[in-house]
Design an enzyme around this catalytic site. Structure first.
Site, short mmCIF file in Angstrom:
data_model
loop_
_atom_site.label_atom_id
_atom_site.label_comp_id
_atom_site.label_asym_id
_atom_site.label_seq_id
_atom_site.Cartn_x
_atom_site.Cartn_y
_atom_site.Cartn_z
N ARG A 1 0.84 -1.22 0.00
CA ARG A 1 0.00 0.00 0.00
C ARG A 1 0.87 1.26 0.00
NH1 ARG A 1 -2.97 -3.70 -0.50
NH2 ARG A 1 -5.14 -3.88 0.21
N GLU B 1 -4.53 4.36 5.97
CA GLU B 1 -4.20 4.07 4.57
C GLU B 1 -4.52 5.26 3.66
OE1 GLU B 1 -5.19 -0.06 2.83
OE2 GLU B 1 -6.09 1.33 1.42
N SER C 1 -10.27 -0.08 3.09
CA SER C 1 -9.56 -0.25 4.36
C SER C 1 -9.07 1.11 4.84
CB SER C 1 -8.33 -1.13 4.19
OG SER C 1 -8.70 -2.42 3.80
N1 EPU Z 1 -11.25 -9.88 10.57
C1 EPU Z 1 -12.01 -9.90 11.72
N2 EPU Z 1 -12.90 -8.89 11.92
C2 EPU Z 1 -13.10 -7.90 11.00
C3 EPU Z 1 -12.32 -7.90 9.84
C4 EPU Z 1 -11.39 -8.89 9.64
O1 EPU Z 1 -11.86 -10.77 12.56
O2 EPU Z 1 -13.93 -7.05 11.25
C5 EPU Z 1 -10.32 -10.98 10.32
C6 EPU Z 1 -10.86 -11.88 9.21
O3 EPU Z 1 -11.68 -12.89 9.70
C7 EPU Z 1 -9.59 -12.44 8.61
C8 EPU Z 1 -8.59 -11.32 8.80
O4 EPU Z 1 -9.10 -10.47 9.82
O5 EPU Z 1 -9.16 -13.56 9.33
C9 EPU Z 1 -8.32 -10.56 7.54
O6 EPU Z 1 -9.55 -9.99 7.03
P1 EPU Z 1 -9.83 -9.88 5.46
O7 EPU Z 1 -9.56 -11.17 4.78
O8 EPU Z 1 -11.18 -9.27 5.29
O9 EPU Z 1 -8.71 -8.90 4.92
P2 EPU Z 1 -8.01 -7.63 5.56
O10 EPU Z 1 -6.62 -7.96 5.96
O11 EPU Z 1 -8.90 -7.07 6.61
C10 EPU Z 1 -6.92 -6.82 3.34
C11 EPU Z 1 -6.85 -5.56 2.55
C12 EPU Z 1 -8.11 -5.36 1.75
C13 EPU Z 1 -8.28 -6.53 0.81
C14 EPU Z 1 -8.33 -7.81 1.66
C15 EPU Z 1 -8.35 -9.04 0.78
C16 EPU Z 1 -5.38 -4.06 3.72
C17 EPU Z 1 -5.26 -2.85 4.56
N3 EPU Z 1 -6.62 -4.44 3.41
O12 EPU Z 1 -7.97 -6.65 4.29
O13 EPU Z 1 -7.92 -4.19 0.96
O14 EPU Z 1 -9.45 -6.41 0.03
O15 EPU Z 1 -7.17 -7.92 2.49
O16 EPU Z 1 -7.08 -9.18 0.20
O17 EPU Z 1 -4.36 -4.65 3.35
C18 EPU Z 1 -8.25 -1.84 0.82
O18 EPU Z 1 -7.03 -1.72 0.84
O19 EPU Z 1 -9.02 -0.84 0.74
C19 EPU Z 1 -8.85 -3.17 0.96
C20 EPU Z 1 -10.17 -3.35 1.08
#
Ligand code: EPU
Length: 346
Positions: free
Chosen positions: A170, A342, A246
């Site tokens: 990012r 971000e 995010s």
């Molecule tokens: N989780 C929770 N509670 C929540 C959210 C997440 O427990 O409210 C847990 C999920 O269960 C999972 C882990 O956290 O085990 C990761 O969650 P998720 O797979 O939704 O991905 P993320 O790490 O929260 C990142 C990116 C997203 C991208 C997704 C999928 C960043 C900052 N965010 O989110 O990117 O779509 O992975 O690859 O790296 C963005 O940058 O705007 C964005 C949406």
């Protein structure tokens, strides 16, 4: 209103439709850029000299906390084409103002796979390199060939390759040393002819299995459809609920801190990094602090993904930042982990 040779400056321009949080703020002056020559003219116009400038594409990664002084350049450059191919790859170029998702869908319709994991990310093609968008196991930099940009100080066009863009998680040159210095006008992507599906991300694998494609090697179209389905289920549509995706980056911590946290929180979600450090899921940390679905005024934490802050209607950028600060303090107090925002905050 005053005009330069080919660029029109509009005073008091409303920006509500130009930022995905939907903040109701105005630009001192705005100039819509539909051709590169207009950008050159706007940048070189003596009446714009000395004014601060802000470049807006889809406004999908920005928090506008008030009216914007100076000149806002609304990048609306259009066009996309296959520029060339060699034995190994196709090269496709898109103008900076093209909506990102439409571009991804277009590449697939042309039979050019490789960007499907990045379906439905809000914003424009020109914004994609700035924060090196990424999702579901793919980062934009893996498909990046080069970009064209205009340097604001000189009005000259430059071509930058991946090394010059210094992509990180990012992150890029344009968020650091290059900040406010360039306007990206087009981006060229390299799509390898030997295509390998990236379907390992848990949510995507689950979605493919649910649609009966768990066993077979998925097609690019199937991955595209799975990504769209997962995003629709978890992430709010900015047209319905203002947001910037995010709001925080996933923090990266040293192994010792990770181990201490894991002992305290056995369910902690983590991803080991190539450099030996550990990335934590910020959404999980925020959720664990009890913030999911909570509101402060009209700013709230999304009910299905704690990493996303939303404008429930009429929130100001300051309200969203106040909510973000309260979350950062809680996460720091409870886990000793600092969360970085971000989006760019102005
Ligand atoms: N989780 C929770 N509670 C929540 C959210 C997440 O427990 O409210 C847990 C999920 O269960 C999972 C882990 O956290 O085990 C990761 O969650 P998720 O797979 O939704 O991905 P993320 O790490 O929260 C990142 C990116 C997203 C991208 C997704 C999928 C960043 C900052 N965010 O989110 O990117 O779509 O992975 O690859 O790296 C963005 O940058 O705007 C964005 C949406």
């Amino acid at each position: 209103m005053f005009q330069s040779d080919s660029a029109t400056f509009i005073a008091g321009y409303p920006l509500k439709a130009h930022n995905t949080f939907g903040f109701d703020v105005r630009a001192q002056f705005a100039c819509r850029i539909e051709r590169e020559a207009q950008l050159m003219a706007a940048v070189r116009d003596p009446r714009a000299a000395g004014l601060p400038r802000l470049v807006l594409g889809g406004g999908s990664n920005i928090v506008l906390t008030g009216d914007v002084g100076g000149l806002v350049l609304l990048v609306a450059l259009q066009g996309r084409r296959l520029v060339r191919e060699d034995n190994d790859a196709w090269y496709v170029e898109a103008a900076a103002g093209e909506p990102w998702h439409d571009f991804v869908a277009w590449t697939l319709a042309q039979g050019l796979p490789g960007l499907e994991n990045l379906a439905l990310i809000p914003g424009t093609v020109g914004a994609a390199p700035i924060q090196n968008i990424g999702a579901y196991g793919l980062e934009m930099c893996e498909r990046f060939a080069s970009l064209r940009a205009v340097e604001l100080a000189t009005g000259e066009a430059v071509e930058l390759d991946a090394t010059a863009c210094r992509f990180g998680y990012r992150d890029s040159f344009f968020k650091r040393e290059g900040r406010d210095r360039f306007v990206i006008t087009s981006v060229t992507f390299r799509l390898p002819k030997v295509w390998t599906p990236r379907a390992g991300y848990a949510d995507i694998a689950r979605e493919l299995a649910a649609s009966g494609q768990g066993d077979a090697r998925p097609t690019a179209r199937a991955i595209f459809d799975a990504v769209v389905a997962v995003r629709r289920a978890k992430l709010p549509d900015p047209l319905q609920l203002g947001n910037a995706g995010s709001f925080f980056k996933n923090p990266v911590v040293e192994v010792a801190q990770f181990e201490a946290l894991k002992a305290q929180e056995p369910e902690l979600v983590s991803y080991p990094q190539p450099d030996g450090r550990v990335k934590l899921a910020a959404g999980w940390l925020i959720d664990r602090c009890g913030w999911k679905g909570r509101a402060m005024g009209a700013a709230a934490v999304h009910e299905r993904q704690a990493l996303v802050l939303v404008n429930r209607g009429g929130a100001s950028g300051a309200e969203v930042l106040a909510l973000a600060r309260a979350i950062q303090e809680d996460v720091l107090t409870r886990f000793g982990v600092e969360l970085d925002a971000e989006p760019v905050c102005l």
